[in-house]
Enzyme design. Structure first.
Site, PDB file in Angstrom:
ATOM      1  N   GLU A 127       0.848  -1.192   0.000  1.00 40.20           N
ATOM      2  CA  GLU A 127       0.000   0.000   0.000  1.00 40.20           C
ATOM      3  C   GLU A 127       0.885   1.245   0.000  1.00 40.20           C
ATOM      4  O   GLU A 127       1.822   1.327   0.787  1.00 40.20           O
ATOM      5  CB  GLU A 127      -0.917   0.026   1.221  1.00 40.20           C
ATOM      6  CG  GLU A 127      -1.944   1.143   1.151  1.00 40.20           C
ATOM      7  CD  GLU A 127      -2.909   1.160   2.335  1.00 40.20           C
ATOM      8  OE1 GLU A 127      -3.738   2.074   2.387  1.00 40.20           O
ATOM      9  OE2 GLU A 127      -2.831   0.262   3.193  1.00 40.20           O
ATOM     10  N   GLY A 267       3.289   2.438  10.686  1.00 41.39           N
ATOM     11  CA  GLY A 267       3.110   1.749  11.952  1.00 41.39           C
ATOM     12  C   GLY A 267       2.846   0.277  11.748  1.00 41.39           C
ATOM     13  O   GLY A 267       3.409  -0.572  12.429  1.00 41.39           O
ATOM     14  N   ALA A 268       1.988  -0.024  10.780  1.00 42.00           N
ATOM     15  CA  ALA A 268       1.645  -1.415  10.491  1.00 42.00           C
ATOM     16  C   ALA A 268       0.832  -1.435   9.208  1.00 42.00           C
ATOM     17  O   ALA A 268       0.404  -0.401   8.703  1.00 42.00           O
ATOM     18  CB  ALA A 268       0.844  -2.040  11.639  1.00 42.00           C
ATOM     19  N   MET A 269       0.607  -2.656   8.677  1.00 39.97           N
ATOM     20  CA  MET A 269      -0.133  -2.808   7.428  1.00 39.97           C
ATOM     21  C   MET A 269      -1.050  -4.008   7.524  1.00 39.97           C
ATOM     22  O   MET A 269      -0.633  -5.094   7.932  1.00 39.97           O
ATOM     23  CB  MET A 269       0.845  -2.966   6.254  1.00 39.97           C
ATOM     24  CG  MET A 269       0.180  -3.188   4.915  1.00 39.97           C
ATOM     25  SD  MET A 269      -0.912  -1.813   4.482  1.00 39.97           S
ATOM     26  CE  MET A 269      -2.080  -2.661   3.432  1.00 39.97           C
ATOM     27  N   HIS A 303      -6.398  -1.777  15.529  1.00 41.00           N
ATOM     28  CA  HIS A 303      -6.666  -1.061  14.269  1.00 41.00           C
ATOM     29  C   HIS A 303      -6.452  -1.973  13.065  1.00 41.00           C
ATOM     30  O   HIS A 303      -7.313  -2.068  12.186  1.00 41.00           O
ATOM     31  CB  HIS A 303      -5.756   0.165  14.184  1.00 41.00           C
ATOM     32  CG  HIS A 303      -5.923   0.967  12.933  1.00 41.00           C
ATOM     33  ND1 HIS A 303      -6.712   2.097  12.880  1.00 41.00           N
ATOM     34  CD2 HIS A 303      -5.404   0.821  11.680  1.00 41.00           C
ATOM     35  CE1 HIS A 303      -6.686   2.596  11.657  1.00 41.00           C
ATOM     36  NE2 HIS A 303      -5.891   1.839  10.909  1.00 41.00           N
ATOM     37  N   GLU A 304      -5.309  -2.641  13.026  1.00 42.78           N
ATOM     38  CA  GLU A 304      -5.017  -3.481  11.861  1.00 42.78           C
ATOM     39  C   GLU A 304      -5.938  -4.697  11.811  1.00 42.78           C
ATOM     40  O   GLU A 304      -6.350  -5.117  10.726  1.00 42.78           O
ATOM     41  CB  GLU A 304      -3.553  -3.906  11.873  1.00 42.78           C
ATOM     42  CG  GLU A 304      -2.554  -2.760  11.923  1.00 42.78           C
ATOM     43  CD  GLU A 304      -2.762  -1.705  10.856  1.00 42.78           C
ATOM     44  OE1 GLU A 304      -3.248  -2.036   9.757  1.00 42.78           O
ATOM     45  OE2 GLU A 304      -2.439  -0.534  11.118  1.00 42.78           O
ATOM     46  N   HIS A 307      -9.255  -3.683  10.407  1.00 51.48           N
ATOM     47  CA  HIS A 307      -9.202  -3.535   8.951  1.00 51.48           C
ATOM     48  C   HIS A 307      -9.611  -4.813   8.226  1.00 51.48           C
ATOM     49  O   HIS A 307      -9.984  -4.772   7.047  1.00 51.48           O
ATOM     50  CB  HIS A 307      -7.781  -3.172   8.504  1.00 51.48           C
ATOM     51  CG  HIS A 307      -7.549  -1.699   8.351  1.00 51.48           C
ATOM     52  ND1 HIS A 307      -8.421  -0.869   7.696  1.00 51.48           N
ATOM     53  CD2 HIS A 307      -6.503  -0.920   8.738  1.00 51.48           C
ATOM     54  CE1 HIS A 307      -7.934   0.370   7.689  1.00 51.48           C
ATOM     55  NE2 HIS A 307      -6.787   0.360   8.320  1.00 51.48           N
TER      56      HIS A 307
END
Length: 877
Positions: A127, A267-269, A303-304, A307
């Site tokens: 991304e 931060g993360a994906m 959060h991840e 998603h």
């Protein structure tokens, strides 16, 4: 480089769809081979045209259509990307097989976009547009396909081979190699593709969903870090349980994997089933991570994971809709964090922290040259739009929807959203329509078209409030007027408010007024007060809309709110407004020494000693506004003046409340075993705030701080003591810094804290920049590592205004050199650093002219990346 602009108005559906992708990837750090077999289908709704596939930094070996070689040509775009153009796709065929064989060099990919090397392992970040660095593809989010991935690699070098979905096969190959085959049962855009290969160890946990299905949770880290994954695993389990309970959304894969990597731009994906995380948001033990780190891990892991549904199962039609997934998922993780924090003031503290972050970052963004709508109309580089506006303001837009329809109504809207769009790539309008349609009698449904102005109009609306009290008629009126940018239409503003007497008694409980016009009047009847008194309005309770308020509170009214308001957010807000008013007045008037009024000091003292208030709430309400927040309140910014005033006021509070700070420090030290819960972390926050004030009030307190540093049983207290010593420039600070580094030199994340603390240190004699420059030569400084670069260079340029904005302009010279050096290595991180000076036009002289020259120096680079080019061009416009 010519800057190209992508516009929302130009969106068209793709001329082709990709139904399935079968990737065979032979992994090698210098030459990775990628065989891609795709089933491609024409889009019957788009006119017949050539198939154009995106690529970047690839070596193309062959292209086959239906097993036969085919002609092609290459186009190079202005931004340096490539297009593989296939003009002779089979006529008369609705679908055909396309095979592409390419190679790439992960070891030379310093951008950390696509496939790259970190610590001898291989990772991906796709991304927004990283997949084109792996193979030629329709690299856009509305093209969704089923992925099957076979990874092959040397078993000794890469014993772990991971990709999205479910593991369906693995085994040994010749020449010491092995393979693993992964199949993702869910269609996804290529930005959610991921692979990981390397020497990793795993923390596993099996869970059972409400439905009875079993799932395997795995967290992969480098050998030696396994003991730091317990909190991340607990956070993941809590997030899964919360999403099931709150929204009825269950884990939809046999396994869910998290992999931690030390070199990561973000931060993360949320790659489907294989989340790749910055180590900062996975690794934690009480001895190496602060309360803030523990909270950050809980929030980002949630959060991840969230998603998985809001972003993966339903994704964005195009990148202009980025807030569809990010704003919604930030809202979800904020709701989760508030629920995890507990009740009462603990929830309020979480809300305050979220709003404080919004104001510190997003409000400034709205006021600067990079201002854009939650759904921007155009961009030059999509990586520059992963912003606080898209994320945090986008979350506030979602929160307003919940406010307008109620919590149960919002849950019903989410259910309808998934019924309508699961498996699709959709728009922000589709989400808003679902919430409104599920609540046909709501204000959101009634004003939906106007509500979407929050998506389409940039800037922070200001609400002007005038009040009038008619004692004889016992009537109180508030006239509200929206102050907007030229050409903007009025917003729908949910305004939560109440009324208090001057002594703090409630006259009117919380009332929600939904404002839709430029100007409106609210009237309260039967408002009875003793002669001469006026009601005190408590406006924007719980921060019900992302706006600024223009209301001329008296100091006495602010003290009433601060002391008595039943809304904890507005108690904090009253204190902040009171402090800001007096600080700004002192900044603008240097005719006498800066100081808080006696009444304000007494109000703060009463808060500190009020045993009915929680420690965490005291810590946030007693924190003096930052220099950046103060700068937002003045039209012309003199960073040195702001710093001097704020420091003088901090010394005043330290001195006049010294005995109270000492009592708070003694009372709130935690001696039991470490837990990161809100009560315990609140006590540590107040104790460490008190210690910082004690060190400012009396140099002798440095002994107390050094003992606290030596005896600390957790990183929160150790860092708190060290920060107090450094902030007070105590003699013991130098030795404590050296000892800290010696203790934790083996831990990258802790060393990051060591760099950041020094870069943010108080700059009273111009010594910080020389220290930062020296630290760039330290053996532990790695400019190519985003975490380390952010810890030192970002901390100095973005979080230390007085140290950065030097009268001799040397801070700007340093900034431009760092931006230019990093631009050729990692443009994404360079662009984020470039934004440190985007609001240079607010600076007083001589800072303004010097900042402009530094920006022009960066802009003059001929081969500047489009990431940085967009930032500096807009800053200079």
């Amino acid at each position: 480089m010519t800057t190209t602009t992508t516009r929302l108005a130009d969106y068209t559906a793709p001329a082709f769809w990709i139904d399935s992708v079968d990737l065979t990837i032979d992994l090698d750090p210098a030459k990775t081979r990628v065989l891609s077999k795709m089933r491609v289908r024409r889009n019957p709704d788009v006119a017949l045209q050539a198939l154009k596939l995106d690529g970047k930094d690839l070596d193309l070996a062959r292209v086959l259509i239906n097993g036969q070689s085919t002609s092609f040509k290459m186009e190079t775009l202005a931004n340096g990307d490539e297009k593989l153009v296939l003009e002779k796709t089979p006529e008369g065929f609705d679908a055909f097989d396309l095979e592409i064989f390419t190679t790439c060099n992960p070891s030379k990919n310093t951008s950390m976009s696509g496939l790259y090397v970190s610590n001898h392992s291989l990772f991906t970040q796709c991304e927004a547009e990283g997949f084109r660095r792996i193979t030629y593809y329709l690299d856009r989010p509305d093209v969704m396909a089923n992925f099957s991935v076979t990874l092959r690699a040397d078993k000794a070098a890469y014993p772990v081979l991971l990709s999205n979905g479910n593991l369906v096969g693995q085994g040994l190959l010749d020449n010491g190699k092995h393979f693993a085959k992964w199949v993702d049962p869910h269609k996804k855009p290529c930005y959610l593709f991921a692979l990981v290969a390397g020497l990793l160890v795993c923390h596993e946990q099996k869970i059972k969903a409400k439905s009875g299905s079993e799932h395997l949770l795995q967290i992969y880290v480098r050998p030696g870090d396994l003991d730091k994954t317990e909190h991340a695993m607990h956070s993941l389990m809590a997030a899964i349980a919360w999403d099931e309970a709150r929204f009825g959304l269950s884990l939809d894969l046999e396994r869910f994997m998290i992999v931690a990597v030390g070199d990561f731009n973000m931060g993360a994906m949320e790659n489907k089933g294989l989340n790749i995380f910055n180590t900062k948001y996975v690794l934690a033990t009480p001895s190496t991570a602060t309360d803030g780190d523990f909270a950050g891990i809980e929030s980002v892991v949630a959060h991840e994971y969230f998603h998985n549904w809001t972003g993966n199962r339903i994704t964005c039609r195009d990148w202009f809709q980025l807030s569809l997934k990010e704003g919604l998922t930030v809202f979800r993780d904020q709701e989760f964090s508030m629920d995890m924090s507990g009740s009462g003031s603990a929830r309020a503290v979480q809300r305050i922290e979220d709003v404080r972050n919004l104001r510190a970052v997003q409000f400034g963004e709205d006021a600067g040259p990079m201002s854009h709508a939650v759904r921007p109309a155009e961009y030059s580089e999509i990586n520059n739009f992963y912003t606080a506006t898209v994320y945090e303001k986008g979350a506030e837009v979602v929160r307003m929807m919940q406010t307008l329809v109620g919590k149960e109504g919002f849950n019903a809207g989410m259910k309808l959203y998934f019924q309508r769009h699961d498996g699709g790539a959709v728009t922000c309008d589709d989400f808003a329509q679902s919430i409104a349609d599920a609540n046909p009698d709501s204000a959101l449904k009634q004003h939906l078209t106007q509500f979407k102005n929050w998506y389409n109009q940039a800037g922070t609306p200001c609400l002007k409030v005038n009040t009038q009290y008619d004692a004889a008629a016992q009537s109180y009126a508030l006239t509200l007027t929206q102050k907007l940018r030229e050409g903007q239409a009025p917003f729908v503003i949910p305004l939560s408010l109440g009324l208090l007497t001057p002594s703090g008694t409630a006259l009117a409980n919380t009332h929600l007024h939904v404002m839709t016009q430029i100007s409106e009047t609210i009237r309260f009847d039967n408002v009875q007060l003793p002669e001469g008194e006026q009601p005190v309005p408590s406006l924007l309770r719980e921060f019900s809309a992302p706006i600024t308020l223009d209301y001329d509170y008296t100091d006495a009214e602010l003290r009433t709110l601060m002391t008595h308001d039943t809304d904890a957010f507005n108690r904090w807000e009253g204190a902040q407004r009171l402090m800001l008013r007096e600080i700004v007045a002192a900044v603008l008037d240097n005719s006498h020494p800066p100081a808080f009024s006696a009444a304000t000091v007494i109000a703060l003292k009463n808060t500190l000693t009020d045993r009915a208030q929680g420690a965490a709430f005291k810590a946030v309400i007693l924190s003096v506004p930052s220099e950046n927040v103060i700068a937002d309140q003045v039209s012309v910014v003199d960073p040195q003046r702001i710093h001097a005033v704020r420091e003088a006021i901090r010394v005043q509070l330290a001195t006049e409340l010294q005995s109270q700070w000492h009592a708070a420090f003694i009372e709130h030290q935690t001696t039991s075993s470490y837990t990161p819960d809100s009560v315990s972390s609140g006590k540590r926050a107040l104790a460490n705030l008190a210690l910082s004030y004690l060190c400012l009030a009396d140099k002798a307190a440095a002994t107390l701080a050094y003992q606290h540093f030596q005896n600390a049983s957790n990183m929160t207290d150790r860092m708190g003591a060290l920060a107090a010593l450094v902030g007070a420039k105590a003699d013991a600070a130098t030795g404590a810094l050296a000892q800290f580094h010696a203790l934790f030199a083996h831990d990258d994340l802790v060393v990051d804290k060591w760099f950041a603390l020094q870069a943010c240190a108080c700059d009273t004699d111009g010594d910080i920049l020389p220290r930062v420059k020296a630290l760039t030569q330290h053996p532990d400084f790695k400019a190519g590592n985003p975490n380390r670069f952010r810890a030192l260079v970002f901390s100095y340029c973005a979080a230390n205004p007085a140290g950065f904005h030097r009268p001799d302009a040397e801070g700007y010279v340093f900034w431009s050199a760092q931006v230019l050096a990093l631009d050729g290595v990692n443009p994404q991180v360079a662009a984020r650093l470039a934004r440190s000076l985007e609001r240079w036009k607010k600076l007083a002289q001589p800072y303004q002219d010097a900042a402009r020259l530094a920006i022009e120096r960066v802009a003059a680079k001929s081969n500047l990346s489009r990431d940085v080019r967009e930032v500096v061009t807009r800053a200079l416009a």
